[in-house]
Design an enzyme around this catalytic site. Structure first.
Site, mmCIF file in Angstrom:
data_model
loop_
_atom_site.group_PDB
_atom_site.id
_atom_site.type_symbol
_atom_site.label_atom_id
_atom_site.label_comp_id
_atom_site.label_asym_id
_atom_site.label_seq_id
_atom_site.Cartn_x
_atom_site.Cartn_y
_atom_site.Cartn_z
ATOM 1 N N TYR A 118 0.865 -1.177 0.000
ATOM 2 C CA TYR A 118 0.000 0.000 0.000
ATOM 3 C C TYR A 118 0.905 1.230 0.000
ATOM 4 C CZ TYR A 118 -4.273 -2.625 1.041
ATOM 5 O OH TYR A 118 -5.351 -3.477 0.971
ATOM 6 N N HIS A 301 -17.021 -4.275 -1.969
ATOM 7 C CA HIS A 301 -15.588 -4.590 -2.001
ATOM 8 C C HIS A 301 -15.249 -5.787 -1.114
ATOM 9 C CE1 HIS A 301 -11.316 -3.977 -2.472
ATOM 10 N NE2 HIS A 301 -11.154 -3.866 -1.164
#
Length: 525
Positions: A118, A301
């Site tokens: 990330y 999601h």
């Protein structure tokens, strides 16, 4: 002419006794073959799949010669697949070609060779002088990196920051991450792999340029299982000074991402639920918008174990139509679903993000977390008018999960940050093990997994109810009981029609275009 075929369990192509596909238009020239055909959404034919608002895997193949009397010609390499939502309502969007825009892109980010990365980069919004509305957001994915970039989140950061933070690009959720990143909690846009550009409805825009709007934003990019490379992907935002009637907002709902969300191994189906509780919506909407908000799009999601997702809506204790759903969830195709009709969410309503998983190919517990091998159960609601509610989620009670596997006593260390979630004291077989180690040591079976699933769906939940700038509504951290609901969800009955029966207005027309480049035509003689 066209014919309706299907494949059997041995992948053999067979002509369907019930011909439900009808050729509407055909054209062919030196380079293109164009076929437009139609069929009913629900045909009553066991050899057909019903067409719904869920993701559909469209498989295509063709051969350079026509179908022979002896049967079909093998397609060879001229084949492919694509996930689509065939019933996604179209948007009458104005052209963005003449609109000003700005790009938020990473600059040669060094993506390491590991399972998940990330990366966070801070940006200053260039629109500062007067109010503008963003009308469209497009992904800018570096060519060749389409499978590398899994999702992009854009967060609004504290208004008290200054330009010194702009020098920072850093791995997210890292101990050495800059403190300024911790002020970025409010999601203002989300994109996920497979998605295309998103256009706001004509009466709604993402507001920029006022004191309440983002001045600094954090772009979080999730890179999935790459080899070492450098990346320059990001987002392009089109904006206009011609203001629309409403400012858009985003609410993140579902299960708070943590180890408290876990899925046993070897389960053909396991259901998790994240609650946007009536207590949170009663406080936030009651204070900010008693008349309610209008939801116009939803992004569901999950990660690799996800199989089906739903967003359930309850008003005054009664279940409403599903807000959004995807019964054929594809990890590689996640985008906002426009609602056919905007939905009003009122104070005291209750929203449940319901996620179905399969872990039959896994031998260890799957944990809630950031990696694609971990899991999430989230929904992002786009709505108007914007209010001060950014997250409406829940965490299931942990102690009952421990009791299920036989834990009797845990240590409560002073330095809990280093030993989170905690160390087990008894019984002996779990002594000095962490929660995660104990859960993996437990002898899971399908029947134990089913019993555990029934337990966690009834557990009290810890309420997460957040504002901008890391502020919280007073209900945050309180315990609430999930509503008593019907499980499994009862789908609406399908009204079938077929070519043999009366005509039904639920008709889908598809266009297939095959393009043969000049080099291929030359090779074919």
């Amino acid at each position: 002419f066209s014919q309706d075929y299907f494949t059997d369990e041995n992948r053999v192509l067979r002509k369907d006794p019930q011909q439900d596909y009808h050729l509407e238009y055909a054209m062919e020239n030196g380079t293109h073959t164009i076929l437009a055909f139609s069929r009913e959404l629900h045909t009553c034919d066991t050899n057909d799949r019903s067409i719904t608002e869920s993701t559909v895997r469209v498989i295509w193949a063709y051969h350079h010669t026509d179908l022979a009397e002896a049967g079909q010609n093998y397609h060879g390499a001229t084949r492919g697949t694509r996930s689509l939502r065939l019933l996604q309502p179209g948007r009458d969007e104005a052209s963005s070609a003449s609109l000003p825009y700005f790009d938020l892109t990473n600059r040669d980010v060094p993506v390491p060779d590991k399972d998940t990365t990330y990366w966070c980069q801070m940006f200053k919004i260039p629109v500062q002088r007067q109010k503008q509305h963003v009308t469209k957001v497009e992904p800018l994915i570096q060519k060749g990196h389409e499978n590398l970039v899994h999702h992009i989140l854009l967060y609004q950061c504290s208004s008290s920051l200054n330009d010194s933070v702009l020098d920072y690009g850093h791995e997210c959720y890292h101990p050495n991450m800059p403190d300024a990143f911790l002020t970025c909690e409010t999601v203002i846009f989300a994109w996920a792999i497979g998605g295309e550009g998103f256009s706001y409805p004509p009466h709604v825009g993402l507001s920029l340029g006022t004191a309440a709007d983002p001045q600094f934003v954090l772009m979080e990019v999730h890179y999935d299982n790459p080899s070492y490379t450098e990346d320059n992907s990001g987002l392009r935002l089109f904006y206009t000074p011609v203001l629309r009637k409403y400012d858009a907002g985003v609410i993140e709902a579902g299960l708070w991402v943590s180890l408290f969300h876990n899925i046993p191994p070897g389960m053909p189906e396991f259901v998790s639920e994240g609650h946007c509780t009536r207590e949170c919506l009663a406080e936030a909407l009651g204070a900010e918008r008693p008349a309610g908000i209008q939801v116009f799009a939803v992004l569901l999601h999950a990660h690799l174990a996800g199989r089906a997702l739903r967003m359930r809506h309850f008003h005054a204790g009664e279940e409403q139509r599903l807000l959004a759903y995807d019964e054929q969830f594809d990890f590689n195709f996640q985008e906002f679903q426009y609602l056919k009709e905007e939905r009003t969410i009122l104070p005291g309503d209750h929203l449940i993000t319901e996620c179905h998983y399969s872990t039959v190919d896994r031998s260890r517990v799957t944990w809630g977390g950031l990696s694609t091998r971990n899991e999430m159960c989230l929904s992002y609601l786009l709505y108007y008018p914007r209010i001060n509610l950014t997250r409406c989620a829940s965490i299931p009670d942990i102690m009952e999960q421990l009791h299920f596997i036989g834990v009797k006593e845990i240590y409560r260390p002073v330095r809990q940050v280093q030993t989170w979630p905690f160390i087990i004291k008894s019984p002996r077989q779990y002594k000095n093990l962490s929660f995660t180690d104990a859960m993996n040591k437990f002898k899971w079976s399908p029947s134990e997994g089913l019993s555990y699933n029934e337990l966690v769906l009834k557990l009290p939940v810890n309420v997460r109810c957040s504002k901008t700038d890391n502020a919280e509504w007073s209900i945050q951290g309180m315990t609430a009981l999930p509503p008593t609901i019907e499980r499994p969800y009862r789908t609406e009955p399908v009204i079938c029609s077929s070519s043999a029966g009366s005509h039904c207005s639920l008709l889908l027309t598809l266009l297939f275009v095959a393009y043969l480049p000049a080099s291929t035509m030359a090779n074919l003689g």
